[in-house]
Design a protein around this motif. Structure first.
Motif, PDB file in Angstrom:
ATOM      1  N   ILE A  66       0.830  -1.212   0.000  1.00 59.13           N
ATOM      2  CA  ILE A  66       0.000   0.000   0.000  1.00 59.13           C
ATOM      3  C   ILE A  66       0.869   1.269   0.000  1.00 59.13           C
ATOM      4  O   ILE A  66       0.813   2.045  -0.945  1.00 59.13           O
ATOM      5  CB  ILE A  66      -1.014  -0.026   1.163  1.00 59.13           C
ATOM      6  CG1 ILE A  66      -2.015  -1.180   0.929  1.00 59.13           C
ATOM      7  CG2 ILE A  66      -1.757   1.303   1.279  1.00 59.13           C
ATOM      8  CD1 ILE A  66      -2.971  -1.424   2.074  1.00 59.13           C
ATOM      9  N   MET A 232      -5.957   4.317   3.973  1.00 56.63           N
ATOM     10  CA  MET A 232      -4.788   3.451   3.760  1.00 56.63           C
ATOM     11  C   MET A 232      -4.034   3.218   5.072  1.00 56.63           C
ATOM     12  O   MET A 232      -3.551   2.120   5.331  1.00 56.63           O
ATOM     13  CB  MET A 232      -3.872   4.072   2.707  1.00 56.63           C
ATOM     14  CG  MET A 232      -4.565   4.146   1.350  1.00 56.63           C
ATOM     15  SD  MET A 232      -3.474   4.645   0.030  1.00 56.63           S
ATOM     16  CE  MET A 232      -3.465   6.407   0.235  1.00 56.63           C
ATOM     17  N   ALA A 430      -2.902   1.629  -4.791  1.00 61.70           N
ATOM     18  CA  ALA A 430      -2.903   1.451  -3.332  1.00 61.70           C
ATOM     19  C   ALA A 430      -4.318   1.230  -2.817  1.00 61.70           C
ATOM     20  O   ALA A 430      -4.541   0.450  -1.891  1.00 61.70           O
ATOM     21  CB  ALA A 430      -2.278   2.675  -2.661  1.00 61.70           C
ATOM     22  N   TYR A 431      -5.284   1.901  -3.431  1.00 59.37           N
ATOM     23  CA  TYR A 431      -6.680   1.693  -3.036  1.00 59.37           C
ATOM     24  C   TYR A 431      -7.143   0.272  -3.352  1.00 59.37           C
ATOM     25  O   TYR A 431      -7.943  -0.307  -2.613  1.00 59.37           O
ATOM     26  CB  TYR A 431      -7.603   2.736  -3.686  1.00 59.37           C
ATOM     27  CG  TYR A 431      -8.041   3.763  -2.671  1.00 59.37           C
ATOM     28  CD1 TYR A 431      -9.297   3.713  -2.095  1.00 59.37           C
ATOM     29  CD2 TYR A 431      -7.161   4.744  -2.236  1.00 59.37           C
ATOM     30  CE1 TYR A 431      -9.688   4.625  -1.129  1.00 59.37           C
ATOM     31  CE2 TYR A 431      -7.535   5.669  -1.263  1.00 59.37           C
ATOM     32  CZ  TYR A 431      -8.800   5.603  -0.707  1.00 59.37           C
ATOM     33  OH  TYR A 431      -9.168   6.488   0.274  1.00 59.37           O
ATOM     34  N   THR A 434      -5.817  -1.663  -0.516  1.00 59.53           N
ATOM     35  CA  THR A 434      -6.557  -1.301   0.692  1.00 59.53           C
ATOM     36  C   THR A 434      -7.890  -2.051   0.707  1.00 59.53           C
ATOM     37  O   THR A 434      -8.296  -2.615   1.730  1.00 59.53           O
ATOM     38  CB  THR A 434      -6.811   0.229   0.725  1.00 59.53           C
ATOM     39  OG1 THR A 434      -5.546   0.895   0.647  1.00 59.53           O
ATOM     40  CG2 THR A 434      -7.520   0.651   1.988  1.00 59.53           C
TER      41      THR A 434
END
Length: 491
Positions: A66, A232, A430-431, A434
């Motif tokens: 992440i 995050m 990154a989402y 997450t």
């Protein structure tokens, strides 16, 4: 070159050659990243591991990805994808060798955690491919990059156990199998640096004015961007809690609180970076040609959470779900049924990109996310009374939409702001991770039907958000070194 035809075997075409070099680099990062699950019986036997310890290794594998995707996105925009991909391949190869040489569980856990970094490789190629393909083809090109590269996860499943058992054999066979993958990646890292260029001849590689955070173009967007970073850190805090004495008991209390402090410190540091990058804009506003709407990035990030995030979660739970629902399935059959979800990447992700190029960005994402929501609702209905082939068909249809959705998201990412494509890809990527961690954490508290309902809900929310996505039209503007404006076509 006609508008939608990519001649994929024409290696004399520099763009096509670059695409092939790039997806293969991504493919190798995924072989390394997913080298752990297929070797489970051999590694758990070597270390006499408890199921808890094994579960912890799997979770550690995705944690660092992440923040790494955010960091790597920034580095790519600043130093260019060629150098960053090469460094990442060589560095990750060393980490994998260290993991394969580990003598204690603590060493295994540490190197597996650090190997989460390799999962950020994806972001690098998004920027590289966008430099080599025009807007009318970028969706298909990014889809091929993402889909074929993703296949590295499946390739690890096919090849590593074979190498470990039949080629090397013995108790240390798994170590040599991983070492082989690592050495190939390191050699390829050197080859990549020597062959690939950041941009076609005569093109400029646009860099952000400052690095460390995304440049936004209004105060409202600044607040929005800061808030978007919160989930995050929260999910990483949840991960620390999950491993704490109150839950799995893999960390001491001191370590757990230490991690909370580190996460808070990282968030404050990141806020200071975002502020530093945008200080000028907050005082004087953004230049007209620099403006873009941050909501575009937020919508795409959510759409990726609902597609890629759910895909990772589903791949992790499907084999067990099939085994408990359909009695008489062998472990191998259940694993293959589960793995088939990821298998569709080869065609579905490029397909989603192609549909997006051809029928428009917003319409494509609307149709695809509706399909994802319907697909997960369908999976929530599977029970033992279903014939196996119907259950398999439902998984197949659902996975087609989910992966097409991943392709459609990254058909839009490169069209928002060229010089920040790496960072935008990093945030959306990154989402995705997450989402995966959130869904997998929730999975431990709810039954499998509710789990699929939750995934359908995430897609339905995405469907609503996408109605606010602005179709990229005309040109985006970047500034040349001499101060003149450079127009980049986005439709």
């Amino acid at each position: 070159m006609s508008s939608h035809h990519l001649k994929l075997l024409d290696f004399s075409n520099k763009s096509v050659a670059t695409l092939h070099f790039t997806w293969f680099a991504f493919f190798l990062t995924f072989v390394m990243w997913f080298s752990l699950p297929p070797l489970k019986p051999l590694i758990t036997a070597s270390f006499a591991m408890s199921p808890q310890q094994w579960a912890a290794l799997l979770t550690l594998n995705v944690a660092l990805t992440i923040p790494a995707r955010i960091v790597v996105g920034s580095l790519v925009d600043k130093f260019g994808p060629r150098a960053i991909y090469s460094v990442l391949l060589m560095f990750s190869g060393l980490l994998l060798i260290a993991f394969a040489s580990a003598q204690t569980y603590e060493q295994l856990a540490l190197f597996r955690f650090l190997l989460g970094f390799v999962g950020a490789g994806f972001v690098i190629g998004i920027r590289l491919v966008s430099e080599w393909f025009p807007a009318r083809q970028v969706g298909l090109a990014e889809g091929i990059y993402g889909g074929w590269g993703n296949f590295g996860a499946a390739a690890a499943g096919f090849t590593l156990p074979f190498l470990a058992i039949h080629v090397f054999g013995g108790v240390d066979g798994w170590r040599y199998a991983m070492g082989t993958a690592a050495i190939i990646a390191m050699i390829y890292g050197v080859a990549f640096y020597l062959t690939v260029r950041n941009t076609p001849k005569g093109s400029t590689y646009f860099k952000p004015k400052k690095s460390g955070g995304l440049e936004v173009s209004s105060k409202k967007d600044f607040v929005f961007y800061v808030i978007m970073n919160v989930p995050m850190y929260l999910i990483l805090a949840v991960l620390a809690w999950k491993m704490s004495p109150t839950n799995l008991g893999l960390l001491s209390d001191a370590t757990t609180y230490g991690l909370y402090v580190v996460l808070l410190g990282l968030f404050i540091f990141q806020f200071s970076q975002i502020y530093r990058v945008n200080k000028e804009m907050l005082k004087n506003g953004a230049a007209e040609h620099d403006k873009y709407e941050f909501k575009q990035v937020a919508i795409l990030s959510w759409a990726y959470l609902a597609t890629f995030g759910s895909e990772i979660a589903v791949v992790s739970v499907l084999p067990a779900f099939f085994m408990t629902t359909f009695t008489g399935l062998s472990v191998t059959q259940a694993a293959m049924l589960g793995g088939s979800f990821a298998f569709m990447n080869l065609v579905a992700r490029p397909g989603g990109g192609w549909v997006s190029d051809k029928f428009g960005r917003r319409l494509s994402m609307t149709m695809i996310l509706a399909g994802v929501a319907a697909g997960y609702l369908l999976l929530s209905q599977i029970n033992a009374s279903w014939p196996l082939y119907l259950a398999f068909a439902a998984v197949f249809i659902c996975s087609l939409f989910v992966q097409a959705g991943c392709g459609a998201v990254f058909a839009v990412v490169p069209l928002i702001k060229r010089r920040m494509t790496g960072q935008i890809a990093g945030l959306a990527g990154a989402y995705g991770n997450t989402g995966a961690l959130f869904f997998l954490t929730m999975n431990t508290f709810i039954d499998i039907q509710s789990f699929f309902f939750m995934l359908a809900g995430a897609a339905a929310i995405g469907l609503i958000f996408v109605q606010f996505l602005k179709e990229p039209k005309g040109h985006v503007v970047e500034v040349n070194e001499d101060g003149s404006l450079h127009r980049i076509e986005v439709s």
